[in-house]
Write a protein that holds these residues in place. Structure first.
Motif, PDB file in Angstrom:
ATOM      1  N   VAL A 194       0.814  -1.166   0.099  1.00 44.00           N
ATOM      2  CA  VAL A 194      -0.148  -0.105  -0.084  1.00 44.00           C
ATOM      3  C   VAL A 194       0.740   1.162  -0.031  1.00 44.00           C
ATOM      4  CG1 VAL A 194      -1.895   1.337   1.277  1.00 44.00           C
ATOM      5  CG2 VAL A 194      -1.766  -1.124   1.406  1.00 44.00           C
ATOM      6  N   GLU A 195       0.755   2.199  -0.891  1.00 47.56           N
ATOM      7  CA  GLU A 195       1.308   3.524  -0.924  1.00 47.56           C
ATOM      8  C   GLU A 195       0.909   4.267   0.170  1.00 47.56           C
ATOM      9  OE1 GLU A 195       2.672   7.055  -4.160  1.00 47.56           O
ATOM     10  OE2 GLU A 195       1.135   5.457  -4.684  1.00 47.56           O
ATOM     11  N   THR A 196       2.142   4.908   0.781  1.00 46.27           N
ATOM     12  CA  THR A 196       1.682   5.680   2.071  1.00 46.27           C
ATOM     13  C   THR A 196       2.694   6.941   1.839  1.00 46.27           C
ATOM     14  OG1 THR A 196       1.645   5.749   4.367  1.00 46.27           O
ATOM     15  CG2 THR A 196       3.437   4.214   3.388  1.00 46.27           C
ATOM     16  N   THR A 197       2.625   7.972   2.728  1.00 48.68           N
ATOM     17  CA  THR A 197       3.476   9.106   2.784  1.00 48.68           C
ATOM     18  C   THR A 197       4.469   9.080   3.826  1.00 48.68           C
ATOM     19  OG1 THR A 197       1.921  10.042   4.285  1.00 48.68           O
ATOM     20  CG2 THR A 197       1.322  10.525   2.305  1.00 48.68           C
ATOM     21  N   GLU A 198       4.526   7.994   4.905  1.00 49.34           N
ATOM     22  CA  GLU A 198       5.495   7.792   5.870  1.00 49.34           C
ATOM     23  C   GLU A 198       5.551   6.525   6.227  1.00 49.34           C
ATOM     24  OE1 GLU A 198       4.527  10.591   8.853  1.00 49.34           O
ATOM     25  OE2 GLU A 198       3.572   8.988   9.958  1.00 49.34           O
ATOM     26  N   VAL A 199       6.674   5.983   6.781  1.00 49.46           N
ATOM     27  CA  VAL A 199       6.718   4.753   7.383  1.00 49.46           C
ATOM     28  C   VAL A 199       7.667   4.696   8.764  1.00 49.46           C
ATOM     29  CG1 VAL A 199       8.796   4.140   5.768  1.00 49.46           C
ATOM     30  CG2 VAL A 199       7.545   2.352   7.229  1.00 49.46           C
ATOM     31  N   GLU A 200       7.069   4.233   9.702  1.00 52.89           N
ATOM     32  CA  GLU A 200       7.859   4.370  11.020  1.00 52.89           C
ATOM     33  C   GLU A 200       8.669   3.260  11.326  1.00 52.89           C
ATOM     34  OE1 GLU A 200       4.704   4.609  13.548  1.00 52.89           O
ATOM     35  OE2 GLU A 200       4.171   6.826  13.350  1.00 52.89           O
ATOM     36  N   ALA A 201       9.471   3.337  12.261  1.00 57.15           N
ATOM     37  CA  ALA A 201      10.352   2.226  12.757  1.00 57.15           C
ATOM     38  C   ALA A 201       9.644   0.831  13.256  1.00 57.15           C
ATOM     39  CB  ALA A 201      11.164   2.560  14.130  1.00 57.15           C
ATOM     40  N   GLY A 202      10.201  -0.209  12.712  1.00 54.23           N
ATOM     41  CA  GLY A 202       9.629  -1.595  12.842  1.00 54.23           C
ATOM     42  C   GLY A 202       8.962  -2.129  11.709  1.00 54.23           C
ATOM     43  N   ASN A 203       8.859  -1.086  10.826  1.00 55.40           N
ATOM     44  CA  ASN A 203       8.059  -1.936   9.398  1.00 55.40           C
ATOM     45  C   ASN A 203       8.985  -2.126   8.227  1.00 55.40           C
ATOM     46  OD1 ASN A 203       5.054  -1.139   9.794  1.00 55.40           O
ATOM     47  ND2 ASN A 203       5.981   0.744  10.569  1.00 55.40           N
ATOM     48  N   ASP A 204       8.570  -3.236   7.488  1.00 56.99           N
ATOM     49  CA  ASP A 204       9.336  -3.451   6.542  1.00 56.99           C
ATOM     50  C   ASP A 204       8.891  -2.838   5.198  1.00 56.99           C
ATOM     51  OD1 ASP A 204      10.800  -4.950   4.506  1.00 56.99           O
ATOM     52  OD2 ASP A 204      10.352  -7.065   5.022  1.00 56.99           O
ATOM     53  N   ALA A 205       9.412  -1.883   4.679  1.00 58.26           N
ATOM     54  CA  ALA A 205       9.158  -0.989   3.590  1.00 58.26           C
ATOM     55  C   ALA A 205       9.897  -1.321   2.367  1.00 58.26           C
ATOM     56  CB  ALA A 205       9.088   0.386   4.080  1.00 58.26           C
ATOM     57  N   ALA A 206       9.114  -0.583   1.267  1.00 58.08           N
ATOM     58  CA  ALA A 206       9.804  -0.393  -0.141  1.00 58.08           C
ATOM     59  C   ALA A 206      10.007   1.165  -0.494  1.00 58.08           C
ATOM     60  CB  ALA A 206       8.890  -1.259  -1.115  1.00 58.08           C
ATOM     61  N   LEU A 207      11.087   1.781  -0.573  1.00 61.75           N
ATOM     62  CA  LEU A 207      11.353   2.879  -0.937  1.00 61.75           C
ATOM     63  C   LEU A 207      11.828   3.258  -2.168  1.00 61.75           C
ATOM     64  CD1 LEU A 207      11.122   3.070   2.265  1.00 61.75           C
ATOM     65  CD2 LEU A 207      12.792   4.663   2.210  1.00 61.75           C
ATOM     66  N   CYS A 208      11.032   4.111  -2.992  1.00 64.03           N
ATOM     67  CA  CYS A 208      11.595   4.308  -4.418  1.00 64.03           C
ATOM     68  C   CYS A 208      12.494   5.544  -4.172  1.00 64.03           C
ATOM     69  CB  CYS A 208      10.291   4.647  -5.416  1.00 64.03           C
ATOM     70  SG  CYS A 208      11.073   5.235  -7.075  1.00 64.03           S
ATOM     71  N   LEU A 209      13.680   5.491  -4.781  1.00 63.64           N
ATOM     72  CA  LEU A 209      14.802   6.699  -4.738  1.00 63.64           C
ATOM     73  C   LEU A 209      14.623   7.245  -5.916  1.00 63.64           C
ATOM     74  CD1 LEU A 209      17.398   4.689  -2.869  1.00 63.64           C
ATOM     75  CD2 LEU A 209      15.818   6.131  -1.814  1.00 63.64           C
TER      76      LEU A 209
END
Length: 274
Positions: free
Chosen positions: A228-243
């Motif tokens: 799910v696309e989101t505007t922020e991600v906090e510590a403890g989450n597995d995330a995918a970031l587009c650079l």
């Protein structure tokens, strides 16, 4: 079907996460000896709270079962055991398997208190105390008859987090990169666990280290968590970031994304130490 199903209607990741009060991430790791390195990687990179060791009631404890329990002990990772296929196991074989499990857990180098789950109160007590890493709950389940499945799902649902991620939200942002890929029309994407702070879209972050121990500044184009696309991600989450404006070939596993104000010191070994 993509996103899973609820009855006959497909459920999108966005709807699933939006309507859930709690989200539990399960990592299915290989049990075969050939893929032991993959299993070790999964147990270390994903920072799991607990491990589930699955044992067939028919086959009993295998050599790799002991290897996996050894990994849990080495990583100080609390684990519980699920004995499956109890519907197809002859009573004497099932009893033998259970006896061998109790014997294994009581070995001096394991030192776990076996805690077979027999009733609802056992589920509550084991979930509360598993974090202490002294007990080992044992579930017996059948996917054919459904026996034990309700207790197992209830147990997983009420397990507490082992790490207090809220304390890390105010720390400088940090993410360890364990995967990289390129998405056509989107760009270079990095995946990993956010270990500190909060990452937001358009944030400037440091990426590195490179071969010389240096870092460079890059920007976050978009963030996805659980698909799910989101505007922020906090510590403890597995995330995918587009650079933005980054080549995949310039990023390797083990790189980190850091807050620009972070200060890291890297020292090269002296020629005398070679």
């Amino acid at each position: 079907p993509k996103g899973g199903t609820c009855g006959k209607h497909p459920v999108s990741p966005h709807a699933l996460t939006g309507n859930s009060s709690k989200i539990i991430t399960l990592y299915d790791l290989a049990g075969h000896e050939k893929y032991l390195k993959t299993t070790v990687l999964g147990m270390t990179r994903s920072l799991p709270d607990y491990a589930c060791v699955v044992i067939s009631a028919n086959n009993g404890i295998q050599r790799m079962t002991k290897e996996h329990i050894g990994l849990c002990l080495a990583l100080k990772l609390p684990f519980f055991i699920v004995v499956t296929r109890i519907d197809s196991a002859p009573p004497n074989i099932r009893q033998e398997t259970n006896a061998n499990i109790l014997k294994l857990l009581r070995l001096p180098n394991v030192k776990k208190l076996p805690y077979p789950i027999r009733k609802e109160d056992d589920v509550l007590v084991s979930a509360k105390n598993l974090r202490s890493d002294r007990i080992c709950p044992i579930f017996e389940v059948s996917n054919v008859t459904g026996q034990g499945i309700t207790d197992l799902m209830h147990f997983i649902n009420i397990l507490p987090l082992r790490k207090n991620w809220n304390e890390l939200l105010t720390q400088p942002k940090e993410m360890v990169i364990d995967s990289t890929f390129f998405v056509a029309g989107v760009g270079t994407v990095v995946g990993g666990i956010v270990t500190q702070g909060v990452f937001r879209v358009n944030d400037a972050v440091l990426l590195g280290p490179n071969g010389l121990g240096g870092f460079r500044t890059t920007h976050i184009k978009s963030i996805h968590v659980k698909g799910v696309e989101t505007t922020e991600v906090e510590a403890g989450n597995d995330a995918a970031l587009c650079l933005k404006k980054e080549k995949r070939s310039n990023i390797r596993k083990g790189n980190v994304l850091l807050c620009p104000t972070s200060c890291l010191l890297y020292t090269s070994p002296s020629p005398r130490d070679s």
